[in-house]
Structures are given as structure tokens and as C-alpha cells.
Write a protein that holds these residues in place. Structure first.
Motif: not given
Lengths: 214, 214
Positions: B150-154
Motif C-alpha cells: 500500500r502507498e507504493k503502487v498506483d
DNA sequence: GTTAGCATGTAAGGAGTTACATGATTTT
DNA sequence: AAAATCATGTAACTCCTTACATGCTAAC
């Protein structure tokens, strides 16, 4: 002979566009970040990388010690890091723009969707709508078949058909919401930021562990 | 070399157990009655039939005119009708009783479920529960992966993961209902009639048209 | 000191598809 | 008379998996 898989090629190019990676990490990302739907083995990944190298879309970087601030990680093993070339980037962009009927078939749709962040809005719309009409076509056939075979098949088969149809109907509703959301130009809080913004990509997560889907 | 496909072999034996059929009709049934989930081509079906013949599980019946009351249908073409032998029936029963981990994997579960009408209750239970725990395992991995990435992928990738997880959760709920229903010994109106009752099979539907999933 | 994870690869094979080849019959 | 549907089959090919081969490092 050439190992040009379509799905795998597309996914590898897309992931490497975000940031360079070595094979082992690439595989983990394929099995998790990309929506879980597929599990590629090394037996397909490494030959694919080889082919992409051959095409000039990737270059090897024998990354041993450079650019990593922590020296503790350097001693692992050879670790061949792959980086996308300009030609590779072009190739990926070319693939992103394709809206042939393949794009919304079961095997391709997932991976196409996963890279919607890099895709232009009109292509996104075509793929979503193509997928939807594909599924509606399938629903029509299913309904016709259900009407004909009802009473002739046993209760378990019927239940399986019912559940299958419900799954397809559910995906159609999902697509409807997505298409609506695209039309509104990202209304509800979500910011997909159009077709630019490579900064959302992953930035060197060496701390990943156990990300396999077994 | 041997073309012993597992899924296809199982499905063909199961369908022919209900009633003899020729290849063309068999393929239609594979794509509709069996829950829609797979589309086999003639390129796999005919070689499979050949192999099953070789094993002695099937016999050919050059059915031209006999047992059909209407003489209008006799002149079509060769139409090789396949009938299950006693050995074939035994083989199918043997396959029905298998509860190895394969039985609840994606590729096999659907076809196993489609023939639950012929399956003994305890095998049904093992397959349903095996499938459920397989999916719950997958859910655990997904949740762990989601928490980490979470937060790292769009946003699109995240949406794809979310939708994928919801699909799996939905199937688990479906399985819960089915397992509950099996435990109650078919409570709610549904009558699956245990492991006997071959009469629910299809009886010579020559009137089928356009049953393909395209 | 051995298990688990990291890391890269190859060879053989499995399971299926597509494209082709052929031809009858029914519907438009 | 053309198009669709019925009907059977084969050869080549695709895409992916499994099993194997190798060896290093971290943790228990």
C-alpha cells in the motif's frame, strides 16, 4: 523459439519501466503487485529476459556495490539488474497503445489494467468498454444456454452455471463503475493523475520478504 | 505423447457416462453445460478421444440410422458416436474419488464440482473444504502483500488487487453456503439427491443450436 | 550445522490453441 | 448460389511448468 509471450513481455517491460530490477525481484512483483492473477515461474521469466535483451529492449547492469548506500547487501550473489533501454521504453509505449480485441480477453485484461497508470485515457476507455461488451456477449450466450438446458442438467451443474454468471455480472458492474469514474474525470477522491506521473512507481524496496503466492 | 489431459479426460468420461455422444456434440456440452469456464477446441478433443479409445475406456459406434426414430437426421455425415465401456466407467469412478490437492486447484475444481451429482458426499465435502482452505491461504498472502505494498503502487494496481481479493472473498462465502448446505443434508429446497440418480442426465438433445461461447 | 531464503539458469515435457484440410447439409 | 452449421481430423506451434543443476548467505 523466440519466447515472446505477450503477457509476460508486457509485464516485464512495464515493471522495469518503473525501476530497474533483477530477475528474482521481478518475479515477486509479477506475483503480487500485478493483481495476483498469475504466477510465473523462473522457467519462463529468465528465458523471457534473455529474449528481451536480445531485442535490445533491456540492458544488463552487473550491479554489485554501486548506488546502494548500505554495504551489507552487496555480498549476496551475482544479481543481474535489468534496465529498460530507450528502445524498450518505446516498445512498451507501443504495446500500451494497442487496443486490438486481445486487450480485453481474460489473459490480457488484468495486466493491461495494472498499467493503466501509464496508459492514455482514451485507450483506457476503449479497453474498459471492450472488456465490458465482451462480457455482455458472454452473458447473452450463458443466458440462452441456461434457458435451454434448465431441467436437463442436475442441480450442481446448474449451481455452477449460476455462480459463473453471477461472477460475470459482478465484473460488469465493476466495469460500469470504472467507466463512469473515468467519464467524470476521476471524481471520487481517487487520483490516477492521467497518463503522466512515473513517480508513483516503486522505489527500491530491498526489504521485501515472502511475497509469493503459493 | 499420450494426450492425457486430466481435466479434459475427466470431463469427457463424465459426459459420456450420462449418454453416448459424438465429438462435435461433446465439445458443445464441454463449453456450456459444464459451467462455461473452459473452451476446448477440436484440436484437443479429438486426440483425447483417440487416446481414451486406445485405453479401452471408450468404444466407437458407427451410428448411422439405428435407435433414432426420425429418419430425417440419418444422412448428415459419418458421426462417430462414442460410448463408455465398463472399464471407462470404472476409470471415471476412480477419478471421482480422488481428493489429492489437485482437486481444489483452479483448473480442476470447476469440473470436479460439475460432476458432484455423481460424487459421494464425503468426497464432495473434502473437495469443498480443500478449496476453501486453499482460497483462505491465498487471501492471507494477499492481505499481507496489500499491507506491505500500500502507498507504493498506483491507484489502478491497488484497485485491481482490491477487486481480486473481493472475488476470492466472494467465492469463500459461496463455499461456506455450499458446505453448510451439505452438512444439513440438503435443507433449503434444493435436491441434489445424494450420490445416486443417473436419470438427471441429458437425453438425446438433437435440437441444440448455437451453444458456443465465442 | 542445517534449514530457509536469495539468486540464476536449462532441458524436457504438458496442455492446449490456431491454422489447415475436407466435405456434407441446411438455411437465407 | 452463398453462407452458416454440422462433422472430423492433423501438424505445427505457443506458452508455461516441473524438475534439475548450482551455489551463496542469513537465521535458528
Amino acid at each position: 523459439m523466440s519466447r515472446r509471450s505477450g503477457v509476460l513481455e508486457f509485464a516485464v517491460l512495464g515493471l522495469l519501466r518503473e525501476s530497474p530490477m533483477h530477475g528474482y525481484e521481478l518475479r515477486k512483483r509479477l506475483n503480487t503487485s500485478l493483481g495476483f492473477f498469475r504466477a510465473f515461474s523462473y522457467g519462463s521469466l529468465y528465458p523471457c529476459l534473455k529474449e528481451l535483451l536480445r531485442q535490445g529492449w533491456l540492458v544488463e547492469e552487473q550491479s554489485g556495490a554501486a548506488e546502494e548506500s548500505r554495504p551489507a547487501l552487496t555480498g549476496r550473489r551475482a544479481r543481474i539488474v535489468y534496465r529498460l533501454t530507450a528502445e524498450g521504453k518505446e516498445r512498451f509505449e507501443e504495446l500500451l497503445d494497442q487496443t486490438g480485441p486481445d486487450a480485453w480477453e481474460d489473459e490480457h485484461f488484468g495486466v493491461r489494467f495494472a498499467f493503466f497508470g501509464q496508459t492514455s485515457r482514451d485507450v483506457r476507455m476503449r479497453v474498459l468498454e471492450g472488456r465490458r461488451s465482451r462480457l455482455e456477449e458472454r452473458l447473452a450466450t450463458m443466458r440462452a444456454s441456461l434457458a435451454r438446458t434448465r431441467e436437463k442438467v442436475d442441480a450442481y451443474t446448474l449451481e455452477l452455471q449460476r455462480h459463473g454468471m453471477e461472477s460475470v455480472e459482478r465484473e460488469v458492474r465493476w466495469l460500469n463503475e470504472l467507466i463512469e469514474s473515468e467519464r467524470e474525470g476521476r471524481g471520487e477522491g481517487r487520483d490516477h493523475s492521467g497518463s503522466e506521473n512515473p513517480e508513483v512507481g516503486v522505489e527500491q524496496n530491498d526489504t521485501d520478504r515472502n511475497t509469493d503466492i503459493t
